[in-house]
Design an enzyme around this catalytic site. Structure first.
Site, mmCIF file in Angstrom:
data_model
loop_
_atom_site.group_PDB
_atom_site.id
_atom_site.type_symbol
_atom_site.label_atom_id
_atom_site.label_comp_id
_atom_site.label_asym_id
_atom_site.label_seq_id
_atom_site.Cartn_x
_atom_site.Cartn_y
_atom_site.Cartn_z
ATOM 1 N N GLU A 280 0.826 -1.220 0.000
ATOM 2 C CA GLU A 280 0.000 0.000 0.000
ATOM 3 C C GLU A 280 0.856 1.263 0.000
ATOM 4 O O GLU A 280 0.392 2.311 -0.449
ATOM 5 C CB GLU A 280 -0.940 0.018 1.218
ATOM 6 C CG GLU A 280 -2.222 -0.736 0.983
ATOM 7 C CD GLU A 280 -3.319 -0.451 2.011
ATOM 8 O OE1 GLU A 280 -3.053 0.198 3.034
ATOM 9 O OE2 GLU A 280 -4.444 -0.917 1.790
ATOM 10 N N LYS A 415 -13.792 0.146 -3.219
ATOM 11 C CA LYS A 415 -14.832 0.530 -2.254
ATOM 12 C C LYS A 415 -16.008 1.183 -2.972
ATOM 13 O O LYS A 415 -17.167 0.890 -2.694
ATOM 14 C CB LYS A 415 -14.268 1.535 -1.247
ATOM 15 C CG LYS A 415 -13.364 0.945 -0.203
ATOM 16 C CD LYS A 415 -13.123 2.007 0.859
ATOM 17 C CE LYS A 415 -12.035 1.623 1.819
ATOM 18 N NZ LYS A 415 -11.644 2.724 2.685
HETATM 19 O O1 PA5 Z 1 -2.946 1.325 5.909
HETATM 20 C C1 PA5 Z 1 -4.089 1.760 5.822
HETATM 21 O O2 PA5 Z 1 -4.367 2.943 6.050
HETATM 22 C C2 PA5 Z 1 -5.221 0.847 5.460
HETATM 23 O O3 PA5 Z 1 -4.794 -0.450 5.198
HETATM 24 C C3 PA5 Z 1 -6.244 0.810 6.585
HETATM 25 O O4 PA5 Z 1 -5.657 0.328 7.745
HETATM 26 C C4 PA5 Z 1 -7.434 -0.060 6.204
HETATM 27 O O5 PA5 Z 1 -7.956 0.336 4.971
HETATM 28 C C5 PA5 Z 1 -8.528 0.046 7.275
HETATM 29 O O6 PA5 Z 1 -8.938 1.361 7.408
HETATM 30 P P1 PA5 Z 1 -9.702 1.864 8.662
HETATM 31 O O7 PA5 Z 1 -8.830 1.702 9.847
HETATM 32 O O8 PA5 Z 1 -9.985 3.298 8.377
HETATM 33 O O9 PA5 Z 1 -10.966 1.051 8.794
#
Ligand code: PA5
Length: 433
Positions: A280, A415
């Protein structure tokens, strides 16, 4: 604390990374990170800034949960669950996970009906607490699971249910925060300047890890040591910067996949956490190494063939702990009908380490460049150190390819498609009614 090395068979010249050529680049990234207070860099100084009071609050809550429940249900996805799961797996016995704590179950990282049904069934005769974790407070998978678990908690505990729900979220924004305030659930803060995948050392990771019976003080001590060691703006002395540069160099020479490999099954979720962190952080603007992982020996008998002789698109990063306290010895057999007496009385960990050496030699000979990351001991301190090491190396890696390590715009695409489809379905159903 961490020992790093690179092994390649062919074209040594190509990979003779002259770190000094990168001094200026690294220095400017280093200073950018140090002063970029507006970005999501709160994790950088977090281990040093954590107060005894912060830690005590988490430990106190953890004790309450352990006293009053058999299970902690953690609801979260991505950075909101992987770190806790990774550390719990790495530092717990393989088959009896809750030796010093209670069982921690993870939900909200999928939308499987059977997973949820089995989870709820597994809670029927046990007492539980719920810890819902979401920075944004609006992630579909997490919200759906929370709705189900909230309702089930009320069925089980009536008015007392709210005592058993802990909400970990942003201190200032989000729907989850509003629900927590309205319902009177206890809240833990995810600092606003720390993003999901860099949040392991906040209450996001620390509460579930502590409930699982793992010493979070030692984790933080390790992370603190790493923060000190890896603060130095000197490539020769900073192993996180050297790892980032080695990856960058290999990427620049056309390698597209980094395979994280280890010979310890307990590390398989460290692999998952690492994949999410790097995937990511780096994978945007059509750039980045694809992070994948293998668990050896298991995968030597599946992907091993491809790695040895297949399309040469990958390099391997071996993660190895030199000392693992639990071990087993091969017994002597008087008959020796399996021809294994030459190994009798030898330790499995020792043979496993030799097996790693042999694999490194074979893969390097097959042309696979190999980075090795070695730590002294598989314990809470060194896991804390490793976590911080990877986070720092990841941020530097992303800046080296000129992408923002702290956003994930691509995640929004899936999403919004799901949301479109679900809304469309609702309209069709409404019309049909
Ligand atoms: O690293 C990140 O920001 C993402 O992987 C989030 O942890 C993930 O999308 C979950 O998001 P949230 O904590 O807002 O539910």
């Amino acid at each position: 604390m961490i020992h790093l090395s690179l092994t390649t068979k062919f074209n040594e010249q190509l990979f003779d990374v002259n770190f000094m050529n990168f001094t200026d680049t690294i220095s400017s990234i280093h200073h950018h990170l140090e002063v970029a207070e507006d970005e999501l860099t709160g994790w950088l100084k977090l281990p040093m800034n954590m107060t005894i009071d912060d830690l005590n609050a988490i430990q106190f809550l953890s004790e309450e949960i352990k006293e009053n429940a058999d299970v902690l249900v953690v609801i979260g996805i991505g950075g909101s669950f992987l770190g806790a799961k990774a550390v719990r797996e790495a530092l717990s016995p393989n088959f009896t996970k809750n030796q010093n704590g209670i069982e921690v179950l993870f939900v909200g990282h999928n939308l499987s009906g059977s997973y949820m049904k089995h989870l709820i069934e597994s809670l029927h005769h046990r007492d539980f607490y719920v810890n819902v974790i979401s920075k944004s407070g609006a992630t579909l998978e997490t919200s759906v699971a929370f709705r189900i678990l909230r309702q089930y908690s009320v069925e089980r505990y009536g008015q007392n249910a709210k005592q058993r729900v802990i909400v970990t979220t942003d201190p200032e924004n989000g729907l989850l925060r509003e629900i927590a305030i309205a319902q009177g659930f206890r809240r833990l803060d995810i600092p606003s300047n720390i993003g999901g995948r860099y949040s392991l050392l906040t209450p996001v990771g620390l509460l579930p890890i502590s409930v699982a019976g793992i010493n979070i003080t030692e984790i933080l001590q390790g992370a603190c040591q790493a923060a000190i060691d890896l603060e130095v703006d000197d490539i020769e002395k900073n192993e996180a910067y050297r790892y980032a540069l080695l990856r960058y160099k290999l990427y620049s020479h056309g390698y597209q996949v980094e395979l994280l490999a280890s010979f310890e099954p307990r590390l398989s979720y460290i692999h998952e956490w690492w994949k999410q962190l790097f995937g990511e952080s780096e994978g945007k603007d059509k750039k980045g190494l694809f992070p994948a992982s293998v668990n050896y020996s298991t995968d030597l008998h599946s992907l091993g063939q491809f790695i040895q002789e297949g399309n040469p698109l990958l390099f391997e990063t071996f993660l190895h702990f030199n000392n693992i306290s639990e071990d087993y010895y091969i017994p002597f057999n008087r008959v020796d009908d399996d021809d294994l007496n030459y190994l009798s009385h030898r330790s499995l960990n020792e043979i496993n380490a030799i097996s790693k050496q042999g694999t490194v030699l074979a893969h390097a000979q097959g042309g696979v460049p190999i980075i090795q990351i070695e730590l002294e001991k598989l314990d809470a301190f060194h896991i804390g150190y490793l976590i911080y090491f990877f986070m720092k190396a990841c941020a530097i890696s992303a800046y080296l390819i000129d992408v923002n390590p702290f956003n994930q715009p691509g995640v929004e695409a899936y999403k919004s498609k799901i949301s479109d489809l679900l809304n469309l379905e609702s309209i069709v159903n409404l019309v049909a009614e």
